[in-house]
Design an enzyme around this catalytic site. Structure first.
Site, mmCIF file in Angstrom:
data_model
loop_
_atom_site.group_PDB
_atom_site.id
_atom_site.type_symbol
_atom_site.label_atom_id
_atom_site.label_comp_id
_atom_site.label_asym_id
_atom_site.label_seq_id
_atom_site.Cartn_x
_atom_site.Cartn_y
_atom_site.Cartn_z
ATOM 1 N N GLU A 85 0.807 -1.217 0.000
ATOM 2 C CA GLU A 85 0.000 0.000 0.000
ATOM 3 C C GLU A 85 0.851 1.284 0.000
ATOM 4 O O GLU A 85 0.602 2.210 -0.769
ATOM 5 C CB GLU A 85 -0.843 -0.071 1.279
ATOM 6 C CG GLU A 85 -1.930 0.915 1.414
ATOM 7 C CD GLU A 85 -2.350 1.038 2.887
ATOM 8 O OE1 GLU A 85 -1.848 0.283 3.741
ATOM 9 O OE2 GLU A 85 -3.174 1.923 3.154
ATOM 10 N N THR B 220 2.655 -8.187 -0.592
ATOM 11 C CA THR B 220 2.465 -8.111 0.860
ATOM 12 C C THR B 220 1.979 -9.449 1.396
ATOM 13 O O THR B 220 1.142 -10.106 0.755
ATOM 14 C CB THR B 220 1.471 -7.011 1.314
ATOM 15 O OG1 THR B 220 1.162 -7.222 2.691
ATOM 16 C CG2 THR B 220 0.164 -7.004 0.539
ATOM 17 N N ASP C 88 0.187 -9.550 3.841
ATOM 18 C CA ASP C 88 -1.127 -9.254 4.433
ATOM 19 C C ASP C 88 -2.288 -9.518 3.468
ATOM 20 O O ASP C 88 -3.433 -9.626 3.897
ATOM 21 C CB ASP C 88 -1.194 -7.785 4.880
ATOM 22 C CG ASP C 88 -0.072 -7.416 5.842
ATOM 23 O OD1 ASP C 88 0.456 -8.333 6.499
ATOM 24 O OD2 ASP C 88 0.274 -6.226 5.928
ATOM 25 N N ARG D 61 -3.865 -26.973 27.734
ATOM 26 C CA ARG D 61 -3.769 -25.507 27.797
ATOM 27 C C ARG D 61 -4.569 -24.847 26.684
ATOM 28 O O ARG D 61 -4.859 -25.468 25.664
ATOM 29 C CB ARG D 61 -2.317 -25.070 27.576
ATOM 30 C CG ARG D 61 -1.422 -25.312 28.749
ATOM 31 C CD ARG D 61 -0.009 -24.902 28.369
ATOM 32 N NE ARG D 61 0.909 -25.225 29.442
ATOM 33 C CZ ARG D 61 2.229 -25.320 29.305
ATOM 34 N NH1 ARG D 61 2.774 -25.132 28.118
ATOM 35 N NH2 ARG D 61 2.994 -25.599 30.327
ATOM 36 N N MET E 120 0.414 -11.911 11.997
ATOM 37 C CA MET E 120 0.474 -10.572 11.393
ATOM 38 C C MET E 120 -0.729 -10.345 10.470
ATOM 39 O O MET E 120 -1.648 -11.146 10.439
ATOM 40 C CB MET E 120 1.769 -10.411 10.617
ATOM 41 C CG MET E 120 2.970 -10.160 11.498
ATOM 42 S SD MET E 120 4.430 -9.834 10.472
ATOM 43 C CE MET E 120 5.519 -9.117 11.691
ATOM 44 N N GLY E 121 -0.677 -9.274 9.711
ATOM 45 C CA GLY E 121 -1.757 -9.003 8.755
ATOM 46 C C GLY E 121 -2.239 -7.570 8.792
ATOM 47 O O GLY E 121 -3.125 -7.182 8.037
ATOM 48 N N ARG E 122 -1.694 -6.810 9.723
ATOM 49 C CA ARG E 122 -2.079 -5.413 9.895
ATOM 50 C C ARG E 122 -3.591 -5.279 10.118
ATOM 51 O O ARG E 122 -4.116 -5.975 10.963
ATOM 52 C CB ARG E 122 -1.627 -4.610 8.685
ATOM 53 C CG ARG E 122 -1.135 -3.248 9.091
ATOM 54 C CD ARG E 122 -0.372 -2.595 8.005
ATOM 55 N NE ARG E 122 0.948 -2.230 8.479
ATOM 56 C CZ ARG E 122 1.866 -1.704 7.723
ATOM 57 N NH1 ARG E 122 1.639 -1.520 6.443
ATOM 58 N NH2 ARG E 122 3.023 -1.377 8.216
ATOM 59 N N ARG F 136 -1.457 -19.706 27.261
ATOM 60 C CA ARG F 136 -0.145 -19.213 26.822
ATOM 61 C C ARG F 136 -0.261 -18.546 25.461
ATOM 62 O O ARG F 136 -1.165 -18.862 24.689
ATOM 63 C CB ARG F 136 0.852 -20.370 26.712
ATOM 64 C CG ARG F 136 1.078 -21.122 27.997
ATOM 65 C CD ARG F 136 1.861 -20.294 29.007
ATOM 66 N NE ARG F 136 2.248 -21.127 30.129
ATOM 67 C CZ ARG F 136 3.417 -21.760 30.211
ATOM 68 N NH1 ARG F 136 4.309 -21.663 29.247
ATOM 69 N NH2 ARG F 136 3.691 -22.507 31.257
ATOM 70 N N GLN G 76 6.816 -15.406 10.092
ATOM 71 C CA GLN G 76 5.854 -15.560 8.991
ATOM 72 C C GLN G 76 6.344 -14.948 7.686
ATOM 73 O O GLN G 76 5.870 -15.289 6.614
ATOM 74 C CB GLN G 76 4.553 -14.803 9.310
ATOM 75 C CG GLN G 76 3.743 -15.387 10.384
ATOM 76 C CD GLN G 76 2.905 -14.313 11.059
ATOM 77 O OE1 GLN G 76 1.737 -14.179 10.769
ATOM 78 N NE2 GLN G 76 3.500 -13.549 11.956
#
Ligand code: F6P
Length: 341
Positions: free
Chosen positions: A102, A124, A126, A161, A168-170, A265, A273
């Site tokens: 972008e 990207t 993302d 657990r 990520m990925g914004r 956790r 990534q």
């Protein structure tokens, strides 16, 4: 004639296949290619490197970018724009291929409007750029995130657990959504749909009631809570005005543990990534984009960006890619929700 190429923004698997394809296709067609180092910073500072058959040899399976990258915005640097224009001329560039997301493509769009011969290539992890079905980098990141979720299952199950995986990925939830579906997550939380912490804890409790003593929660770094009181501290801004994201997983894990009483956790996947060798899909897409970028230069289609539409590589106006963010729609999120709890 000389063509420049630069890679800007976060590094991404598939950049080197683009560079290789651009150089090979350009050389076949009688062009010379010069590499601009570290994104727009290199064009401001006239920092370049020669690109030839030797320099691109063996780069196809390599992650990152041999040209280096930065988040430099020439419009935010004193004299940045003037230097970009002056160096474009001084380097004798007929055209420039800007490979980025972008922000990098936003600068490319403005420069094209100022009359520079610029062609864009979208990248990207993302996958949040409009006007292309996919960007390279996403497939690799998705596969890494999926593998990590598979690995987290082992500990979740053995130790009874809750494991929270922050990806990520914004501000778009593509990595979380698809890795969550592919990795069989029990809850997937993405920026497009604010987190209802009560609902998340109820889902987990219900799983336990039906005998499942572990859960996997995938959360996108850009996700936010519905409750106005549960906010992250403001973080640093980059030159394009974006906050550095991360930290939601930690808060979420603490809250889940507090409200359910189950040990919880968190694993933040972070730059894992984005690193490493591109998947076959990303190598092929990067290669097809690189070849098409040179075709656009030959056809003088400046101010355009290469794009994947179905299985065809087409070209679209640069502004179309950067105007609006491509986010996850409700129907797609519903698919993940089928498997919640
Ligand atoms: O845009 C790609 C991306 O990896 C985002 O998912 C993430 O928020 C950001 O870049 C991190 O950037 P940096 O490596 O500059 O911290």
């Amino acid at each position: 004639m000389r063509i420049g190429i630069l890679t800007g923004g976060g590094d991404c698997p598939g950049l080197n296949p683009v560079i290789r394809a651009v150089v090979r296709k350009a050389m076949n067609d009688g062009f010379e290619v010069i590499g601009i180092k570290n994104g727009w910073k290199g064009l401001i500072e006239n920092d370049t490197t020669a690109l030839n058959l030797d320099s691109i040899s063996g780069i196809l399976p390599k992650g990152g970018t041999i040209l280096g990258t930065s988040r430099t915005n020439p419009y935010k640097k004193e004299g940045g724009l003037e230097n970009v224009k002056a160096n474009f001329k001084a380097l004798g560039l007929y055209a420039l291929i800007a490979v980025g997301g972008e922000d990098t493509l936003g600068v490319a769009t403005k420069l094209a409007k100022e009359g520079l011969n610029v062609v864009g290539v979208p990248k990207t992890i993302d996958n949040d750029l409009s006007a292309t079905d996919y960007t390279f980098g996403f497939d690799t990141a998705l596969n890494i995130a999926t593998e990590c979720i598979d690995r987290l299952h082992t500990t979740a199950e053995s130790h009874h657990r809750i494991m929270v995986a922050e990806v990520m990925g914004r501000h778009a939830g593509w990595i979380a959504l698809e890795a969550g579906i592919a990795g069989g997550a029990d809850v997937v939380l993405i920026p497009e749909f604010p987190i209802d912490i009560e609902e998340v804890c109820d889902l987990i409790k219900k799983r336990h009631q039906r005998g499942k003593t572990f859960s996997i929660v995938v959360v996108s770094e850009g996700a936010r809570f519905k409750e106005a009181t549960m906010v992250l501290q403001e973080q640093k801004l980059d030159e394009f005005g974006h906050v550095r994201l991360g930290g939601i997983g930690e808060i979420l894990a603490k809250e889940i543990e507090k409200r359910t009483g189950y040990e919880t956790r968190v694993s933040v996947l972070g730059h894992i990534q984005r690193g490493g060798s591109p998947s076959a899909f990303d190598r092929v897409l990067g290669t097809r984009f690189g070849v098409k970028a040179i075709e656009l230069v030959k056809e003088k289609k400046f101010g355009q960006m290469v794009s994947l539409s179905g299985n065809k590589i087409i070209s679209v106006p640069l502004e179309k890619a950067t105007g609006t963010l491509k986010t996850v729609d409700p129907e797609y999120y519903e698919i993940a929700r089928v498997f919640f709890g």
